[in-house]
Design a protein around this motif. Structure first.
Motif, PDB file in Angstrom:
ATOM      1  N   MET A 182       0.843  -1.201   0.000  1.00 18.58           N
ATOM      2  CA  MET A 182       0.000   0.000   0.000  1.00 18.58           C
ATOM      3  C   MET A 182       0.877   1.251   0.000  1.00 18.58           C
ATOM      4  O   MET A 182       1.773   1.379   0.830  1.00 18.58           O
ATOM      5  N   ASN A 183       0.587   2.173  -0.930  1.00 13.21           N
ATOM      6  CA  ASN A 183       1.348   3.430  -1.000  1.00 13.21           C
ATOM      7  C   ASN A 183       1.038   4.340   0.176  1.00 13.21           C
ATOM      8  O   ASN A 183       1.898   5.083   0.648  1.00 13.21           O
ATOM      9  N   GLU A 184      -0.190   4.324   0.611  1.00  9.98           N
ATOM     10  CA  GLU A 184      -0.585   5.085   1.783  1.00  9.98           C
ATOM     11  C   GLU A 184      -1.452   4.192   2.671  1.00  9.98           C
ATOM     12  O   GLU A 184      -2.098   3.264   2.188  1.00  9.98           O
ATOM     13  N   ARG A 185      -1.437   4.481   3.954  1.00 10.75           N
ATOM     14  CA  ARG A 185      -2.188   3.661   4.898  1.00 10.75           C
ATOM     15  C   ARG A 185      -3.018   4.558   5.792  1.00 10.75           C
ATOM     16  O   ARG A 185      -2.518   5.570   6.293  1.00 10.75           O
ATOM     17  N   SER A 186      -4.241   4.149   5.992  1.00 11.38           N
ATOM     18  CA  SER A 186      -5.127   4.891   6.889  1.00 11.38           C
ATOM     19  C   SER A 186      -5.096   4.240   8.269  1.00 11.38           C
ATOM     20  O   SER A 186      -4.493   3.180   8.472  1.00 11.38           O
ATOM     21  N   LEU A 187      -5.775   4.864   9.209  1.00  8.98           N
ATOM     22  CA  LEU A 187      -5.894   4.290  10.543  1.00  8.98           C
ATOM     23  C   LEU A 187      -6.575   2.923  10.476  1.00  8.98           C
ATOM     24  O   LEU A 187      -6.204   1.982  11.193  1.00  8.98           O
ATOM     25  N   VAL A 188      -7.552   2.812   9.570  1.00  7.22           N
ATOM     26  CA  VAL A 188      -8.256   1.537   9.405  1.00  7.22           C
ATOM     27  C   VAL A 188      -7.302   0.463   8.894  1.00  7.22           C
ATOM     28  O   VAL A 188      -7.347  -0.694   9.326  1.00  7.22           O
ATOM     29  N   SER A 189      -6.410   0.806   7.977  1.00  7.14           N
ATOM     30  CA  SER A 189      -5.446  -0.158   7.437  1.00  7.14           C
ATOM     31  C   SER A 189      -4.565  -0.719   8.549  1.00  7.14           C
ATOM     32  O   SER A 189      -4.344  -1.939   8.638  1.00  7.14           O
ATOM     33  N   TRP A 190      -4.049   0.165   9.394  1.00  4.36           N
ATOM     34  CA  TRP A 190      -3.218  -0.277  10.519  1.00  4.36           C
ATOM     35  C   TRP A 190      -4.027  -1.160  11.479  1.00  4.36           C
ATOM     36  O   TRP A 190      -3.545  -2.200  11.961  1.00  4.36           O
ATOM     37  N   THR A 191      -5.265  -0.754  11.746  1.00  2.00           N
ATOM     38  CA  THR A 191      -6.100  -1.524  12.674  1.00  2.00           C
ATOM     39  C   THR A 191      -6.377  -2.923  12.132  1.00  2.00           C
ATOM     40  O   THR A 191      -6.385  -3.897  12.886  1.00  2.00           O
ATOM     41  N   VAL A 192      -6.595  -3.024  10.820  1.00  2.00           N
ATOM     42  CA  VAL A 192      -6.856  -4.329  10.195  1.00  2.00           C
ATOM     43  C   VAL A 192      -5.690  -5.281  10.423  1.00  2.00           C
ATOM     44  O   VAL A 192      -5.877  -6.436  10.829  1.00  2.00           O
ATOM     45  N   ILE A 193      -4.470  -4.824  10.201  1.00  4.82           N
ATOM     46  CA  ILE A 193      -3.314  -5.720  10.323  1.00  4.82           C
ATOM     47  C   ILE A 193      -3.041  -6.052  11.793  1.00  4.82           C
ATOM     48  O   ILE A 193      -2.660  -7.181  12.126  1.00  4.82           O
ATOM     49  N   GLU A 215      -1.273   6.743  14.921  1.00  6.71           N
ATOM     50  CA  GLU A 215      -2.272   7.041  15.941  1.00  6.71           C
ATOM     51  C   GLU A 215      -3.067   5.764  16.197  1.00  6.71           C
ATOM     52  O   GLU A 215      -3.176   4.900  15.332  1.00  6.71           O
ATOM     53  N   LYS A 216      -3.613   5.634  17.396  1.00  8.33           N
ATOM     54  CA  LYS A 216      -4.245   4.380  17.790  1.00  8.33           C
ATOM     55  C   LYS A 216      -5.721   4.615  18.067  1.00  8.33           C
ATOM     56  O   LYS A 216      -6.087   5.615  18.678  1.00  8.33           O
ATOM     57  N   ASP A 217      -6.547   3.653  17.630  1.00 10.87           N
ATOM     58  CA  ASP A 217      -7.986   3.762  17.871  1.00 10.87           C
ATOM     59  C   ASP A 217      -8.447   2.660  18.810  1.00 10.87           C
ATOM     60  O   ASP A 217      -7.689   1.762  19.186  1.00 10.87           O
ATOM     61  N   LEU A 218      -9.698   2.738  19.210  1.00  4.42           N
ATOM     62  CA  LEU A 218     -10.252   1.788  20.166  1.00  4.42           C
ATOM     63  C   LEU A 218     -10.212   0.338  19.677  1.00  4.42           C
ATOM     64  O   LEU A 218      -9.849  -0.557  20.452  1.00  4.42           O
ATOM     65  N   PRO A 219     -10.608   0.042  18.412  1.00  4.13           N
ATOM     66  CA  PRO A 219     -10.542  -1.357  17.968  1.00  4.13           C
ATOM     67  C   PRO A 219      -9.151  -1.962  18.086  1.00  4.13           C
ATOM     68  O   PRO A 219      -9.017  -3.141  18.447  1.00  4.13           O
TER      69      PRO A 219
END
Length: 601
Positions: A182-193, A215-219
């Motif tokens: 992935m050229n760019e990654r969103s918060l969702v991308s990081w959370t998925v992995i 940055e870190k999210d609740l999931p």
């Protein structure tokens, strides 16, 4: 076309749009469809798309599937299959109604038969969701190929969805590859992995990516905490939990479950009491935690708190946990009340509740009521059958248990490990030595490998029957390390048959395993006492003192007016002690008088 005709046509369009905005039944949808055909409005792609959308989302209908089927038939016969937006609505409708195969079939037909159809991001996201929900491995691979071929690999949303597909399928190698490309990654991308590695048990890898998140999210936090809880690392889980700036119910419930699962119920209750917001899953975790840790009274008290709160209604898991607590306390009246409560809430037909009801009635000695519950169970599940076999065995109905098991086999049902524990327990309670030997060997025929519990049942059976040599031989040959229960049953058998030499050998092994188990010392001491070996009795007592083993105080439980009261031997701090003591003295005096009368006869 004249100006007057044009104005008339526009009026029909507006009227059609107004009609579509109403709530519809199956009959009214057919009338709207007829209106559309009569006025040739299906040629207008916008109106045709609106009609398809209304058909697929006619939520006022008792069954949504007829609306989806009608939409699909209309779509298949319609003139706009090349329109991507319309196709996306139809694919999404199948997905939302869990018709995942239909979504894929429609997509393949569109790609094969209509070269003008061009999928977009929405198409691929819907299909990716279908693969995730349906665990469709080959379709997921095929979709990934289409993403690469059609040039969507650089789309952030599509790449994240493909990574999520591989995560749901448990293929972290491919998920990692998609993430790395992935050229760019969103918060969702990081959370998925992070969630992928956490769910697959690779906690170190999950934590590594979690620490790298910009940055870190609740999931992500919840996934890592859950991973730590599952491996029993509660210190790391608590450290993360304490460092969260924001927590939700899942965060709190996960840690509560972890503490309960590791026997730290007090810490779980502390978290439960300070939670700012609870849901029924939180209550279930805490009630189930008390039951799991053999604290049924606290489980019932918490259940009463849940009822008093009126915020949440107990569900089937709450009822099952409460019934387990009632079974441990043998509180029959309370169990009957909960049964009636479950009937009023229509929860008494679920597998969990039926199994718990059968177990509760059996442990309270009401085997006929347990059988009535079983016969009213609408489904053929193995758990209620297991509870029924165990119930028969527990109540000494050994022949009935084996007869029930034979019927179980005749219905073509396959037993599991729990079934066989019930069968062997029945043989044990009935002293059926040959049947016990037979069914232990028969486990291979069912594709089951005997566990330590199965060996324990048969060893206890042989010991009770006086086959001490065979019991000790099976004890030595089983592919497991013996537990305290097996050791105690063998020692008890040795005591009953006054085999002190064998008892000494077994005690030596038991002491190495658990030197603080007081029961084993008491059993051996009783063996020596029966042989009048008083020196050995004193040595055993001295060994108990040196090893720190203490005889656990006995306790009695009684149910009065739906209240379960517990009395511990030697405990003078009970709140009803002053009222209880005179009654005990009266009973003692009355018993002494009765004994004297019998002696004078």
């Amino acid at each position: 076309m004249s100006v007057r005709a044009q104005h008339s046509w526009y009026g029909i369009e507006r009227k059609f749009v107004r009609i579509l905005q109403h709530k519809h039944t199956r009959r009214s949808l057919l009338q709207v469809h007829a209106f559309m055909l009569r006025n040739a409005l299906e040629t207008n792609v916008i109106l045709f798309t609106k009609f398809i959308g209304v058909c697929t989302s006619a939520i006022t209908m008792p069954d949504p599937f007829p609306g989806v089927y009608h939409a699909r038939r209309t779509f298949d016969n319609g003139p706009h299959k090349h329109d991507t937006f319309l196709c996306n609505i139809m694919i999404k409708a199948h997905k939302d109604n869990h018709q995942f195969a239909e979504s894929w079939r429609l997509y393949r037909d569109l790609r094969r038969r209509d070269a003008s159809f061009l999928p977009d991001t929405c198409t691929l996201l819907s299909l990716a969701k279908c693969c995730s929900l349906d665990c469709a491995f080959w379709e997921g691979k095929q979709l990934h190929g289409h993403v690469i071929r059609d040039g969507f690999s650089l789309d952030l949303f599509v790449s994240t969805a493909i990574a999520d597909v591989y995560v749901k399928l448990g293929d972290m190698v491919c998920a990692q590859k998609v993430f790395d490309e992935m050229n760019e990654r969103s918060l969702v991308s990081w959370t998925v992995i992070v969630c992928g590695y956490a769910r697959s048990g690779e906690v170190v890898k999950a934590r590594e990516y979690f620490d790298q998140m910009p940055e870190k999210d609740l999931p992500a936090f919840n996934a890592i905490i859950d991973a730590y809880v599952k491996i029993g690392d509660l210190n790391s889980a608590r450290s993360l939990f304490d460092g969260m700036s924001e927590r939700n119910v899942i965060s709190w419930t996960t840690l509560i479950y972890g503490y309960c699962n590791n026997g730290r119920v007090e810490l779980a209750r502390e978290l439960f009491d300070v939670m700012p917001e609870k849901n029924i899953c939180t209550w279930n975790a805490m009630i189930g935690g008390y039951c799991q840790n053999k604290q049924p009274r606290q489980a019932l008290e918490l259940f009463h708190e849940l009822q008093a709160s009126t915020v949440f209604e107990p569900d089937e898991f709450t009822i099952a946990s409460v019934l387990a607590a009632i079974a441990d306390l043998v509180a029959l009246d309370l169990g009957i009340w909960v049964h009636h409560y479950a009937q009023r809430r229509r929860l008494d037909k679920t597998v969990n509740v039926c199994t718990a009801l059968i177990d509760m009635y059996a442990k309270c000695g009401e085997i006929n009521k347990a059988l009535c519950v079983f016969e009213a169970t609408p489904m053929e599940a193995i758990a209620p059958c297991n509870a029924m076999i165990n119930g028969f065995a527990l109540n000494g109905c050994c022949e009935e248990a084996l007869e029930f098991f034979q019927k179980f086999l005749c219905r073509g049902m396959k037993p599991n490990e729990i079934t066989m524990i019930g069968v062997l327990s029945a043989c044990n309670h009935g002293g059926l030595v040959e049947e016990g030997r037979r069914w232990l060997k028969e486990m291979d025929r069912f594709g089951l490998f005997p566990r330590v519990e199965h060996y324990g049942c048969v060893i206890d059976l042989l010991g009770r029957a006086g086959c001490l040599h065979e019991a000790e031989k099976l004890f030595e040959c089983m592919p497991y390390e013996a537990n305290d229960i097996i050791m105690s049953s063998l020692l008890s058998a040795c005591g009953y048959y006054r085999d002190s030499a064998r008892a000494e050998r077994i005690l030596n092994m038991a002491v190495k395993m658990n030197p603080s188990n007081d029961g084993n010392y008491v059993l051996l001491r009783n063996v020596y006492a029966m042989d009048r070996r008083w020196t050995d009795v004193e040595e055993t007592k001295d060994l108990m003192r040196r090893s720190g083993a203490k005889k656990q105080a006995g306790c009695s439980i009684v149910e009065v007016d739906n209240m379960v009261l517990e009395f511990v031997s030697g405990d003078k701090m009970h709140p009803k002690w002053d009222a209880t003591l005179p009654v005990l003295k009266w009973l003692q005096m009355h018993t002494r008088e009765q004994k004297n009368e019998l002696l004078n006869l």
